[in-house]
Design an enzyme around this catalytic site. Structure first.
Site, PDB file in Angstrom:
ATOM      1  N   ASP A 149       0.812  -1.212   0.000  1.00  0.00           N
ATOM      2  CA  ASP A 149       0.000   0.000   0.000  1.00  0.00           C
ATOM      3  C   ASP A 149       0.849   1.266   0.000  1.00  0.00           C
ATOM      4  OD1 ASP A 149      -2.989   1.109   0.998  1.00  0.00           O
ATOM      5  OD2 ASP A 149      -1.317   2.258   1.761  1.00  0.00           O
ATOM      6  N   VAL A 177      -5.253   2.253  -0.188  1.00  0.00           N
ATOM      7  CA  VAL A 177      -5.107   1.552  -1.467  1.00  0.00           C
ATOM      8  C   VAL A 177      -5.510   0.092  -1.292  1.00  0.00           C
ATOM      9  CG1 VAL A 177      -3.506   0.823  -3.258  1.00  0.00           C
ATOM     10  CG2 VAL A 177      -3.308   3.111  -2.287  1.00  0.00           C
ATOM     11  N   ASP A 178      -5.021  -0.543  -0.246  1.00  0.00           N
ATOM     12  CA  ASP A 178      -5.395  -1.931   0.018  1.00  0.00           C
ATOM     13  C   ASP A 178      -6.898  -2.078   0.210  1.00  0.00           C
ATOM     14  OD1 ASP A 178      -2.872  -2.963  -0.163  1.00  0.00           O
ATOM     15  OD2 ASP A 178      -2.546  -3.172   1.992  1.00  0.00           O
ATOM     16  N   LEU A 179      -7.471  -1.197   1.015  1.00  0.00           N
ATOM     17  CA  LEU A 179      -8.894  -1.319   1.324  1.00  0.00           C
ATOM     18  C   LEU A 179      -9.754  -1.059   0.086  1.00  0.00           C
ATOM     19  CD1 LEU A 179      -8.939   0.441   4.822  1.00  0.00           C
ATOM     20  CD2 LEU A 179      -8.581  -1.973   4.269  1.00  0.00           C
TER      21      LEU A 179
END
Length: 422
Positions: A149, A177-179
């Site tokens: 991320d 970004v990950d979420l």
């Protein structure tokens, strides 16, 4: 082994089954959205590597359990399966015949190497959806690169947009970004499964965190692509074009206010008893062109009273505003209790775990929070129920190392590290 998860018969996705080769945040967060809507999500965890690495993330970690892992993996099942073992691969393909989706969050070249693409698995199950969420996608010069991320936030321009004008580039406070990649994966899987059920043919979903991050630049990205626009970083988290839309310091803390409509601005100058500000800066463009003057005038006013007093007055006037909370204060908001956002459960080794419930609220379809699975907890159940293996076959597979059952409980001492891969 009985199924310890909640009754999902009426849940919206009760008829969806996903086989997930996932770890850490982005991938597990995506399948979590579907599990919370009732999908059966089966985590494939490598017994040689101790399963999902997030089982060992501190703090609040004991043996193979951690609250980090719990937050991303509630309501799922776990099979401890070695995909590189010949028998493990055969088991995997038997499972593929019974699922709607094979999901992975590996490097972009990983799905092809492990035979997780539709070109391979479509021969096993023509209706299967093969969804890959990677750093850069399964094609292009970066396909074999790993990504996290924070790195993507830098690469995609996010850090250049975040922070004050004289500060170093800054990441967002959460792994957004990950979420966001997880949400993109969840939406893609649902769309692809809908098409597969309609047309009888599955296919690949090729998703990337980099493209997810770029897409989230939205209007700033469009401004840049269309006109070469360079966003100026502003103090106090100010909006690039709307004033006031930022934080201000008060007598005892911080206040965030959003005058995103002209009516809010008119209400604000009335509260402040400063009609002169409304007359001098009546329109969005006026306030933007005189940003420094407007901000200075407002800051002087907000410094005269406490945050709570300002928030009360602004809310009464219908102006979007809030104190700048820490997370604990946010969770104590009366709205959280009224909406029953937090769900508490008891974990065998971690004790009380208070989950932040799913924001996906569908009438009659909310699945109560169930703890995350122990590694390999459902191995024997899944081999029997989905693959149809009898007890003798299961015992042989366990003895041969292709699969593993649950680790002995209680868990090992705090600070245990995962076993090294062979």
């Amino acid at each position: 082994m009985s199924d310890s998860l909640p009754d999902r018969a009426r849940a919206p996705l009760a008829d969806l089954r996903i086989l997930a080769i996932e770890q850490f945040g982005a991938g597990p967060f995506g399948t979590l959205q579907l599990a919370d809507l009732g999908a059966e999500v089966i985590k494939v965890e490598d017994p040689r590597e101790g399963g999902d690495v997030s089982r060992y993330v501190p703090p609040f970690q004991e043996g193979e359990d951690s609250i980090f892992f719990e937050s991303f993996n509630r309501n799922k099942k776990s099979i401890s399966l070695d995909l590189r073992h010949p028998d493990g691969r055969a088991i995997f393909e038997d499972l593929v015949r019974e699922v709607d989706v094979v999901f992975s969050n590996l490097r972009g070249d990983g799905p092809e190497k492990l035979g997780l693409t539709y070109a391979t698995l479509g021969e096993v199950n023509p209706r299967v959806v093969c969804c890959s969420l990677s750093g850069f996608g399964m094609t292009g010069p970066r396909r074999s690169e790993g990504a996290y991320d924070y790195v993507i936030q830098g690469l995609a321009g996010w850090m250049s947009l975040t922070g004050g004008p004289d500060e170093p580039p800054m990441k967002s406070g959460l792994s957004l970004v990950d979420l966001a990649g997880g949400y993109v994966a969840a939406i893609s899987m649902l769309g692809a499964v809908w098409r597969a059920r309609r047309d009888g043919i599955g296919g690949d979903c090729d998703l990337s965190l980099f493209e997810t991050a770029l897409s989230l630049t939205t209007y700033v990205g469009t401004w840049s692509a269309s006109r070469g626009y360079q966003l100026e970083r502003l103090a106090n988290s100010a909006h690039p074009s709307i004033v006031p839309f930022q934080v201000f310091s008060t007598r005892d803390g911080w206040l965030v206010i959003a005058c995103a409509k002209e009516k809010f601005w008119q209400r604000l100058v009335a509260i402040l008893k400063r009609p002169d500000l409304g007359e001098r800066y009546p329109l969005f463009a006026d306030r933007r062109d005189h940003r420094a003057e407007v901000q200075a005038e407002l800051q002087a006013e907000f410094a005269k009273d406490d945050t709570a007093a300002w928030v009360a007055a602004l809310r009464e006037a219908g102006i979007p505003a809030s104190a700048v909370n820490d997370v604990a204060a946010a969770l104590a908001d009366p709205q959280v209790q009224a909406r029953e956002v937090i769900e508490e459960l008891e974990h065998d080794t971690l004790g009380s775990v208070r989950h932040i419930g799913s924001p996906l609220r569908i009438e009659g379809g909310r699945v109560p929070a169930g703890r995350a699975p122990f590694r390999g907890e459902h191995t024997e159940q899944l081999l029997a129920d989905l693959c149809g293996y009898d007890e003798e076959v299961v015992e042989r597979l366990l003895a041969g190392g292709a699969v593993a059952g649950p680790a002995a409980r209680p868990a090992a001492a705090v600070g245990q590290t995962p076993p090294a891969a062979e």
